[in-house]
Structures are given as structure tokens and as C-alpha cells.
Design an enzyme around this catalytic site. Structure first.
Site, PDB file in Angstrom:
ATOM      1  N   TYR A   1       0.844  -1.197   0.000  1.00 34.44           N
ATOM      2  CA  TYR A   1       0.000   0.000   0.000  1.00 34.44           C
ATOM      3  C   TYR A   1       0.879   1.246   0.000  1.00 34.44           C
ATOM      4  CZ  TYR A   1      -3.905  -3.014   1.001  1.00 34.44           C
ATOM      5  OH  TYR A   1      -4.864  -3.979   0.924  1.00 34.44           O
TER       6      TYR A   1
ATOM      7  N   ASN B   1     -14.203   1.071  -3.676  1.00 38.75           N
ATOM      8  CA  ASN B   1     -14.399   0.801  -5.107  1.00 38.75           C
ATOM      9  C   ASN B   1     -13.863  -0.571  -5.487  1.00 38.75           C
ATOM     10  OD1 ASN B   1     -15.223   3.672  -6.132  1.00 38.75           O
ATOM     11  ND2 ASN B   1     -13.528   3.925  -4.722  1.00 38.75           N
TER      12      ASN B   1
ATOM     13  N   CYS C   1      -6.804  -5.507  -7.386  1.00 36.21           N
ATOM     14  CA  CYS C   1      -6.514  -4.976  -6.051  1.00 36.21           C
ATOM     15  C   CYS C   1      -5.897  -6.050  -5.163  1.00 36.21           C
ATOM     16  CB  CYS C   1      -7.774  -4.407  -5.423  1.00 36.21           C
ATOM     17  SG  CYS C   1      -9.290  -4.869  -6.225  1.00 36.21           S
ATOM     18  N   HIS C   2      -6.014  -7.295  -5.582  1.00 39.07           N
ATOM     19  CA  HIS C   2      -5.436  -8.380  -4.775  1.00 39.07           C
ATOM     20  C   HIS C   2      -3.922  -8.399  -4.871  1.00 39.07           C
ATOM     21  CE1 HIS C   2      -6.285 -10.061  -8.793  1.00 39.07           C
ATOM     22  NE2 HIS C   2      -5.070 -10.540  -8.645  1.00 39.07           N
TER      23      HIS C   2
ATOM     24  N   GLU D   1      -0.853 -17.225  -8.128  1.00 37.48           N
ATOM     25  CA  GLU D   1       0.002 -16.503  -9.069  1.00 37.48           C
ATOM     26  C   GLU D   1       1.471 -16.733  -8.772  1.00 37.48           C
ATOM     27  OE1 GLU D   1      -1.145 -12.523  -9.480  1.00 37.48           O
ATOM     28  OE2 GLU D   1      -3.013 -13.050 -10.474  1.00 37.48           O
TER      29      GLU D   1
END
Length: 84
Positions: A23, A46, A53-54, A80
Site C-alpha cells: 500500500y 471501489n 486490487c489483490h 500466481e
DNA sequence: AAAGTGACAATTA
DNA sequence: CTAATTGCCACTT
């Protein structure tokens, strides 16, 4: 939409697969290194599916949260191939 | 318009 | 080392 959120979306959407940003890093890229708090807030309010956003985690290395469930986020990161 | 909220971070105990 | 506290920003109500 504000300029800040716009920047956040842009940056987060540019995160390549297999990579993750904290962040704080995102906040820095937006131009407000002190707005890491707001970054999470934006992503939370949002839930845009166009934005991974992950791929954004805490500086502590923790998963943090996810609008669809932090469980799923953790799962995706593992899928991933991201390992802290 | 003002006060409250939160997916955080850094410091102090 | 872990736990708790304080400070910060933008957004929502």
C-alpha cells in the site's frame, strides 16, 4: 472520481501478474507517500474488477483485506506464485 | 459542511 | 520478539 483514486487505479492496474506492491509503494507512486491509508480506503470502497486490487498487500507482508474476502485474495496470490 | 471510518504504517512499551 | 498506540490520508454519511 478524484485524481487520487484515478492514480491508484492506474497504478494498481499496471501491476504485472506475479508481482505485488505494498500500500505504501502504491501511495508513493500516486505522488502521496503519506496516503497509504487512503489507498486501502479507495480500493475498499471501489471494488473494480478491472483492477487487480489483490496485488496490493501490507508492508508487513500480511495479506490485508479484500472486498471479495481476504481468503480469496490470499488464494489468488498463492495461485500466481507470489510468496513473501 | 463536519465528523467518522478503514484493505495501513511506524513507533513505543 | 510481539502487542498496543498514534498519526495519516481520502472517502462516506
Amino acid at each position: 472520481m478524484s485524481l487520487f483514486s484515478e492514480q491508484v487505479y492506474k497504478i494498481v492496474s499496471r501491476i504485472p501478474k506475479g508481482k505485488v506492491l505494498t500500500y505504501k509503494q502504491v501511495a508513493i507512486l500516486t505522488g502521496n507517500p503519506l496516503a497509504f491509508r487512503a489507498v486501502g480506503n479507495i480500493l475498499n470502497k471501489n471494488h473494480n474488477k478491472n483492477i487487480p486490487c489483490h496485488r496490493v498487500i501490507r508492508s508487513d507482508g500480511k495479506i490485508g483485506g479484500y472486498n471479495k474476502g481476504s481468503k480469496l485474495k490470499e488464494k489468488i496470490l498463492k495461485e500466481e506464485g507470489f510468496v513473501k
